[in-house]
Design a protein around this motif. Structure first.
Motif, PDB file in Angstrom:
ATOM      1  N   TRP A 189      39.223  39.292  35.888  1.00 51.17           N
ATOM      2  CA  TRP A 189      39.434  38.683  37.113  1.00 51.17           C
ATOM      3  C   TRP A 189      40.414  39.634  38.090  1.00 51.17           C
ATOM      4  O   TRP A 189      40.324  39.506  39.251  1.00 51.17           O
ATOM      5  CB  TRP A 189      40.118  37.331  37.047  1.00 51.17           C
ATOM      6  N   TRP A 190      41.676  40.023  37.456  1.00 53.28           N
ATOM      7  CA  TRP A 190      42.469  40.918  38.328  1.00 53.28           C
ATOM      8  C   TRP A 190      41.984  42.405  38.595  1.00 53.28           C
ATOM      9  O   TRP A 190      42.389  42.710  39.831  1.00 53.28           O
ATOM     10  CB  TRP A 190      43.787  40.884  37.418  1.00 53.28           C
ATOM     11  N   ASP A 191      41.833  43.131  37.590  1.00 52.34           N
ATOM     12  CA  ASP A 191      41.759  44.402  37.862  1.00 52.34           C
ATOM     13  C   ASP A 191      40.763  45.119  38.712  1.00 52.34           C
ATOM     14  O   ASP A 191      41.345  45.837  39.636  1.00 52.34           O
ATOM     15  CB  ASP A 191      41.301  45.224  36.309  1.00 52.34           C
ATOM     16  N   SER A 192      39.596  44.470  38.866  1.00 52.16           N
ATOM     17  CA  SER A 192      38.635  45.026  39.945  1.00 52.16           C
ATOM     18  C   SER A 192      38.214  44.090  40.955  1.00 52.16           C
ATOM     19  O   SER A 192      37.293  44.044  41.593  1.00 52.16           O
ATOM     20  CB  SER A 192      37.418  45.434  38.990  1.00 52.16           C
ATOM     21  N   TYR A 193      38.874  42.760  40.941  1.00 52.38           N
ATOM     22  CA  TYR A 193      38.738  41.722  41.749  1.00 52.38           C
ATOM     23  C   TYR A 193      40.040  41.462  42.595  1.00 52.38           C
ATOM     24  O   TYR A 193      39.975  41.691  43.417  1.00 52.38           O
ATOM     25  CB  TYR A 193      37.818  40.856  41.185  1.00 52.38           C
TER      26      TYR A 193
END
Length: 245
Positions: A189-193
């Protein structure tokens, strides 16, 4: 929709996911032909398309209805020497005009909510060959009886959200075989979004500070991030791997 695309156009992904989860799910497809044919539905800019192309000797038909996304995917495929494996098609997931039993795999990360989980599984089933696989990631309740605040949020934004168990019952009712499922890790959820989305929102706030419609959508995006930060124990994206007889 123009506002939506303006917000999301420069992000690595247009929804939760990561290459590690794409590879993990692909490793569970144990009965593929040597050169499989994959249909990637709702591909967006195609991070998962590129990853799949690296994993197979076959070909991928990547479908989206936003041409700038497809152009970005074509450029990525060309840059990485994968253009011979990837064919982009501008089409709606509601009316995929391919011959029946054309694909060994239908793949859709973070996009089936547009048509709906049950309708998507039902509509796309005829396109799969015998023993063909369908892989989708779908927002799902991870625990029953979530707090009222988050229930109301998802009732307003995606009332079709179901528990994992309910989605697996839909799978069986439609005649598919359950092969496996797993929850997307929070890093997906966090790294690429969400992390790049937060950066993008700060940029657009300044660029469109007098645009009421844009700022309303930016508020909605920040609210989505806030709810995931607070309630990620209760819901998440779940990868489902199923198979036709």
């Amino acid at each position: 929709m123009d506002i939506f695309f303006e917000i999301y156009k420069d992000l690595p992904r247009q929804g939760p996911g990561n290459n590690e989860s794409t590879r993990k799910m692909f490793s569970l497809l144990t009965d593929l032909p040597p050169s499989p044919s994959i249909l990637d539905v709702g591909c967006g800019t195609g991070m998962q398309t590129i990853e799949l192309a690296k994993l197979i000797d076959g070909n991928i038909t990547a479908v989206d209805n936003h041409q700038p996304y497809l152009e970005q995917l074509n450029n990525q495929a060309l840059a990485q020497g994968l253009s011979e494996k990837v064919l982009t098609v501008n089409a709606s997931m509601f009316s995929l005009e391919f011959e029946e039993k054309s694909f060994d795999v239908i793949w859709s990360e973070g996009a089936i909510y547009i048509i709906g989980f049950e309708k998507g599984l039902q509509t796309w089933q005829p396109l799969l060959k015998a023993k063909g696989y369908l892989v989708v990631s779908e927002i799902s309740w991870l625990k029953s009886n979530p707090p009222i605040e988050v229930q109301k949020y998802w009732q307003a934004n995606y009332p079709n959200i179901q528990t994992i168990e309910s989605n697996l019952r839909i799978v069986e009712d439609l005649g598919y075989t359950k092969v496996g499922h797993f929850v997307l890790p929070e890093s997906g959820w966090w790294d690429s979004y969400y992390t790049p989305l937060e950066t993008r929102i700060r940029l657009l706030r300044e660029q469109y500070k007098d645009n009421e419609a844009m700022n309303k959508e930016l508020d909605n995006s920040l609210l989505e991030i806030k709810f995931y930060r607070k309630y990620s124990d209760w819901y998440g994206y779940v990868f489902y791997l199923i198979q036709v007889p």
